[in-house]
Design an enzyme around this catalytic site. Structure first.
Site, short mmCIF file in Angstrom:
data_model
loop_
_atom_site.label_atom_id
_atom_site.label_comp_id
_atom_site.label_asym_id
_atom_site.label_seq_id
_atom_site.Cartn_x
_atom_site.Cartn_y
_atom_site.Cartn_z
N ASP A 125 0.88 -1.16 0.00
CA ASP A 125 0.00 0.00 0.00
C ASP A 125 0.92 1.22 0.00
OD1 ASP A 125 -2.44 1.53 0.31
OD2 ASP A 125 -1.84 1.82 2.40
N ASP A 137 0.14 5.10 1.02
CA ASP A 137 0.01 6.01 2.16
C ASP A 137 -0.04 5.23 3.47
OD1 ASP A 137 -0.11 8.20 0.36
OD2 ASP A 137 -2.25 7.84 0.07
#
Length: 183
Positions: free
Chosen positions: A8, A10
Site C-alpha cells: 500500500d 500512504d
C-alpha cells in the site's frame, strides 16, 4: 512465475498526511528503501496498490497522481530499486463525483488491483506478500490468494481482532524483512 511484495502507499511507503498528491507533501517513512532493497535482493518484484479516492472526490486529478507516482518510482530507482507497477483505484461508492462514484472491484478490500498486477506481471500469489496499514489491505490480499499478509502500525493502534487478520504485525515497513526472515 515471480514472487511479489504488494505495498500500500500512504502509511506504508510514505507518511499518511491525508490525500497526499504533491511532491512537497510526500514524506518517505524511515527504512522504506532499505527494506525494499532486501526484498529485491530476495527476488521479489515490488508492486504498489493504493486506494486514491481523492481523485474521485475532486481533491486532485489522475495526471497529478501519475506525476507523483513517477517521481516516487524515480526515488526508488535512484537507489537501485525498481517498482514493477503502481496500481490505483480512484473510486468511492458514496463520496466521489461522477464518474468515480461507483462500486468497483479495484477498491480495497476488493482484490481487483492485485489481480490485475498478478495477470500483467506473471506473479505467483502463493509466493507473494501484502504489506498494508489498513484491514482493507489485508482483506484484499486474502481475496487475491496471497500467501502472506503484514499489517504495519505506522503510528496507528489496532485491536487484537484486527491484528489477528494478518499473519504478521510490524511497526513499519522497515521491520518487515527481519520479521519475515528475508535477508
Amino acid at each position: 512465475m515471480h514472487k511479489a511484495i504488494f505495498l500500500d502507499r500512504d502509511g506504508v511507503i510514505n507518511k499518511d498526511h491525508a490525500y497526499v498528491h504533491q511532491i512537497a507533501d510526500f514524506e518517505f517513512i524511515d527504512g522504506v528503501f532499505d527494506a525494499c532493497k532486501q526484498f529485491v535482493q530476495a527476488g521479489y518484484k515490488i508492486v504498489v496498490v493504493t486506494n486514491q479516492s481523492g481523485i474521485g472526490r475532486g481533491y486532485y486529478d489522475e495526471a497529478q497522481f501519475h506525476l507523483l507516482s513517477d517521481w516516487m518510482c524515480a526515488q526508488f530507482m535512484a537507489r537501485g530499486i525498481e517498482i514493477t507497477g503502481v496500481y490505483f483505484c480512484p473510486h468511492h461508492p458514496e463520496k466521489a463525483n461522477v464518474p468515480y462514484n461507483v462500486e468497483c472491484n479495484c477498491r480495497k478490500p476488493e482484490p481487483g488491483m492485485l489481480h490485475q498486477a498478478i495477470a500483467e506481471h506473471n506473479l505467483d500469489p502463493a509466493q507473494s506478500i501484502m504489506v498494508g496499514d489498513k484491514v482493507s489491505d489485508i482483506q484484499a490480499a486474502h481475496a487475491a490468494g496471497l500467501a502472506t499478509t503484514v499489517l504495519v502500525e505506522s503510528g496507528q493502534h489496532f485491536t487484537d481482532t484486527q491484528k489477528q487478520l494478518a499473519d504478521y504485525v510490524c511497526k513499519s515497513l522497515g521491520s518487515v524483512p527481519q520479521a519475515l526472515s528475508i535477508l
